[in-house]
Write a protein that holds these residues in place. Structure first.
Motif, PDB file in Angstrom:
ATOM      1  N   VAL A 175      20.363   4.330  53.022  1.00 59.80           N
ATOM      2  CA  VAL A 175      21.205   3.634  52.231  1.00 59.80           C
ATOM      3  C   VAL A 175      21.230   2.199  52.651  1.00 59.80           C
ATOM      4  N   VAL A 176      21.427   2.105  53.965  1.00 57.18           N
ATOM      5  CA  VAL A 176      21.573   0.801  54.673  1.00 57.18           C
ATOM      6  C   VAL A 176      20.199   0.118  54.633  1.00 57.18           C
ATOM      7  N   LEU A 177      19.193   0.907  55.005  1.00 58.17           N
ATOM      8  CA  LEU A 177      17.752   0.217  54.974  1.00 58.17           C
ATOM      9  C   LEU A 177      17.524  -0.240  53.606  1.00 58.17           C
ATOM     10  N   PHE A 178      17.906   0.623  52.609  1.00 57.06           N
ATOM     11  CA  PHE A 178      17.553   0.192  51.028  1.00 57.06           C
ATOM     12  C   PHE A 178      18.269  -1.099  50.683  1.00 57.06           C
ATOM     13  N   THR A 179      19.436  -1.192  51.158  1.00 58.97           N
ATOM     14  CA  THR A 179      20.277  -2.259  50.544  1.00 58.97           C
ATOM     15  C   THR A 179      20.068  -3.316  51.556  1.00 58.97           C
ATOM     16  N   GLY A 180      19.960  -3.066  52.622  1.00 66.51           N
ATOM     17  CA  GLY A 180      19.822  -4.203  53.753  1.00 66.51           C
ATOM     18  C   GLY A 180      21.309  -4.804  54.121  1.00 66.51           C
ATOM     19  N   SER A 181      22.270  -3.947  53.886  1.00 68.12           N
ATOM     20  CA  SER A 181      23.754  -4.150  54.091  1.00 68.12           C
ATOM     21  C   SER A 181      24.394  -3.251  54.572  1.00 68.12           C
ATOM     22  N   MET A 182      25.502  -3.386  55.521  1.00 67.15           N
ATOM     23  CA  MET A 182      26.350  -2.337  55.669  1.00 67.15           C
ATOM     24  C   MET A 182      27.762  -2.566  54.969  1.00 67.15           C
ATOM     25  N   ARG A 183      28.046  -3.759  54.093  1.00 69.69           N
ATOM     26  CA  ARG A 183      29.008  -4.324  53.634  1.00 69.69           C
ATOM     27  C   ARG A 183      29.229  -3.535  52.206  1.00 69.69           C
ATOM     28  N   ILE A 184      30.028  -2.849  51.878  1.00 69.38           N
ATOM     29  CA  ILE A 184      30.107  -1.800  50.842  1.00 69.38           C
ATOM     30  C   ILE A 184      30.260  -2.585  49.486  1.00 69.38           C
ATOM     31  N   SER A 185      30.864  -3.942  49.538  1.00 67.06           N
ATOM     32  CA  SER A 185      30.872  -4.616  48.244  1.00 67.06           C
ATOM     33  C   SER A 185      29.182  -5.202  47.835  1.00 67.06           C
ATOM     34  N   GLU A 186      28.416  -5.201  49.008  1.00 60.73           N
ATOM     35  CA  GLU A 186      27.174  -5.741  48.608  1.00 60.73           C
ATOM     36  C   GLU A 186      26.297  -4.472  48.273  1.00 60.73           C
ATOM     37  N   ILE A 187      26.535  -3.303  48.662  1.00 58.66           N
ATOM     38  CA  ILE A 187      25.691  -2.248  48.360  1.00 58.66           C
ATOM     39  C   ILE A 187      26.158  -1.781  46.893  1.00 58.66           C
ATOM     40  N   VAL A 188      27.220  -1.974  46.420  1.00 58.35           N
ATOM     41  CA  VAL A 188      27.778  -1.859  44.957  1.00 58.35           C
ATOM     42  C   VAL A 188      26.992  -2.923  44.115  1.00 58.35           C
ATOM     43  N   ALA A 189      26.927  -4.128  44.516  1.00 61.91           N
ATOM     44  CA  ALA A 189      26.367  -5.261  43.825  1.00 61.91           C
ATOM     45  C   ALA A 189      25.038  -5.023  43.563  1.00 61.91           C
ATOM     46  N   ALA A 190      24.136  -4.417  44.715  1.00 66.15           N
ATOM     47  CA  ALA A 190      22.860  -3.919  44.577  1.00 66.15           C
ATOM     48  C   ALA A 190      22.608  -3.007  43.489  1.00 66.15           C
ATOM     49  N   GLN A 191      23.600  -2.250  42.995  1.00 63.75           N
ATOM     50  CA  GLN A 191      23.376  -1.113  42.130  1.00 63.75           C
ATOM     51  C   GLN A 191      23.625  -1.628  40.683  1.00 63.75           C
TER      52      GLN A 191
END
Lengths: 361, 226
Positions: A175-191
């Motif tokens: 997930v981190v590799l795919f999104t490129g961030s550990m910040r959870i708000s960014e993981i949500v934004a990427a989706q």
């Protein structure tokens, strides 16, 4: 950062705390009701409409019960363990966003209020760290009780946590590799966009689960194990070790363990939703609906998604028999960890190719 | 893992999940749920239910019990204690020569087999469908004539008068066990009234729904029925 900002932070933290307490109360009731339905029973239906206040009644009962302290306990740790269970449970949810950030004007300034306790840049690591700390509570409770069954439960907790912590951490790396961030708000934004397949926008939300389905599976299995719930509830195993680590706990101290278990269950569901199913993202119909409704709708999506996961948690509990200890270890070390390593290798390679091109080209 | 389903562990997993899922849907849509909310709603009990006993009266208020002690003799648990006495000439208690002077049943010993009801020649003792007999001490579980004997309206004492748990309507119906084993009784006579009336309820109707006798059963019993 003036005092209003500080107040907003405090308000957010209090809001998350209140949310978790409320959710925990409802969740216990929800679980009992759903399990009852699956077993052709009625379930709690006396306290309040549909028995919805049953947990409140149970909580009040636990408040007033005597807190028995056995003579052989290691008092300091014995008292600390329940707190050590409850505190990380609350802390873990602090980084999970449960709604869209909104802006309000306070003190002549526009301020962005994210609906989450804290938006850490190492959010995912923080979650893993907190879930590891939570294990100490079980281990220490088992050891400090000075009695054999809790000790066995504590030993099981240690082994189980180490095995599944590894699998869970490995399942989150893609997930981190795919999104490129550990910040959870960014993981949500990427989706939050929609998926593009072969140049076509197919209108399906770009949830991580589409690409990272194996990660999701491994995460779900280890999340169930991490929260010590059936079929991985060897730690408390009533039938074998009389409740395991919480055998010697009663009253409010037991209530804290109980609370922590259900909050962890909720947090793990929330994490699964956030990391793999787009978190709060969903159609908000801005401009079509009133602004207040549009601002609230993402929160509704979030809770609807989480509810599905909670249902699955309960469903698993109502269906599966407990694993034997060696089966648990086999599943963890021989199935989950190798497969997540292979998957990590594969996804890492694929991402490297996407970024740098094929090595021979 | 021993695989007995022939579907492999993953197949077995989904199979199990499907079972609980099906039950869940069934219960949510109101099927499969057999629970009754007991104190609020009472399940209808079968007509031959062996509940607590009563001592009946004739319609004129006379006690049916004649103090013969056949019930006590028949009782396999030996929980019935009866002492008969001669009826006082000026104020007879029962139509016969004697009456039940003392009548006690120890409900803690009673196995509710109904042999006392079978043995009784006057249908004095019958079962009811009352079953709430919990007490807070052992002495209260010994029912004496005070509790057993029905009043002029046919209602037994010691029933919590204001309590909705006591279903008075059921008392008006026949005790099916007694009907089926009435003095001239074979099971085939269920549909026929062969018993005396009782105070409060009159002649209790025959057991419902079982009077449609098969033809061949009625053949040989023709003269009995006439």
């Amino acid at each position: 950062m003036d005092w209003i900002d500080v107040l907003l932070v405090v308000a957010r933290v209090v809001a998350v705390f209140a949310l978790l307490m409320g959710v925990c109360t409802l969740l216990v009731w929800f679980e009992r009701k759903v399990v009852a339905d699956m077993q052709n029973r009625v379930g709690p239906d006396r306290a309040g409409p549909w028995g919805i206040l049953q947990t409140v009644a149970d909580g009040v009962k636990l408040f007033f019960k005597e807190q028995v302290t056995p003579r052989k306990v290691e008092l300091g740790l014995y008292l600390a363990a329940p707190m050590l269970a409850a505190v990380p449970a609350f802390l873990m949810f602090m980084v999970v966003p449960f709604g869209r950030p909104f802006t309000i004007t306070l003190g002549g300034e526009e301020r962005l209020v994210p609906l989450q306790g804290a938006d850490l840049n190492v959010g995912l690591l923080y979650v893993l760290a907190m879930s590891s700390v939570a294990v100490y509570a079980v281990v220490l409770a088992g050891w400090s009780s000075g009695s054999k069954y809790p000790l066995l439960g504590g030993v099981r907790a240690t082994a189980q946590a180490i095995s599944y912590e590894a699998a869970m951490g490995l399942s989150l790396v893609p997930v981190v590799l795919f999104t490129g961030s550990m910040r959870i708000s960014e993981i949500v934004a990427a989706q939050s966009s929609t998926l593009t397949f072969l140049g076509w926008n197919i209108g399906f939300p770009a949830w991580n689960v589409v690409v990272l389905a194996p990660s999701f599976l491994i995460f779900t299995i280890s999340a169930v194990a991490e929260t010590n719930r059936a079929p991985f509830d060897l730690v408390e195993a009533e039938q074998e070790i009389v409740g395991g680590f919480h055998t010697e706990y009663s009253g409010l101290r037991f209530a804290l363990f109980f609370l922590a278990e259900y909050i962890n269950m909720f947090t793990m569901s929330a994490l699964a939703v956030t990391l793999f199913f787009g978190g709060w993202s969903g159609p908000a119909w801005d401009g079509v609906l009133p602004a207040a409704v549009s601002a609230l709708l993402p929160t509704v999506w979030f809770f609807v998604k989480v509810l599905v996961f909670l249902f699955i948690f309960v469903w698993l509990r109502a269906t599966l028999p407990r694993l034997r200890y060696d089966q648990l270890m086999t599943l963890g070390w021989k199935r989950l960890i190798p497969s997540s390593l292979v998957w990590l290798f594969f996804i890492g390679g694929a991402l490297a190719v996407r970024r740098f091109g094929l090595p021979w080209s | 893992m021993a695989d007995t389903t022939g579907t492999g562990p993953l197949g077995a997993f989904f199979k199990g999940m499907a079972v609980t899922g099906r039950q869940f849907i069934a219960t949510v849509f109101g099927k499969g749920l057999v629970t009754t909310k007991y104190p609020q709603e009472m399940r209808e009990k079968p007509q031959r239910f062996h509940g607590r006993h009563v001592l009946n009266r004739y319609e004129d208020g006379m006690e049916k019990c004649i103090g013969c002690e056949l019930c006590a003799g028949a009782c396999p648990a030996r929980c019935i204690y009866v002492r008969g006495a001669d009826n006082p000439d000026d104020r007879p208690v029962s139509p016969g020569e004697r009456y039940g002077f003392v009548y006690e049943i120890n409900m803690l010993r009673c196995i509710f087999c109904g042999l006392c009801v079978e043995a009784c020649p006057t249908e004095a003792i019958t079962h009811t469908r009352l079953f709430e007999m919990s007490t807070t001490n052992r002495a209260d579980a010994i029912y004496t004539k005070t509790e057993l004997l029905v009043d002029e309206e046919g209602r037994p004492n010691h029933m919590f008068e204001t309590d909705r748990l006591a279903d008075f309507d059921e008392l008006g119906e026949a005790d099916g066990w007694m009907r089926a084993t009435a003095p001239q009784g074979r099971a085939a006579y269920e549909g026929q009234v062969s018993w005396s009336g009782s105070a409060g309820v009159g002649v209790r109707p025959p057991e419902a729904g079982q009077s449609d006798l098969p033809e061949e059963a009625g053949e040989g019993d023709g003269e009995d029925r006439a």
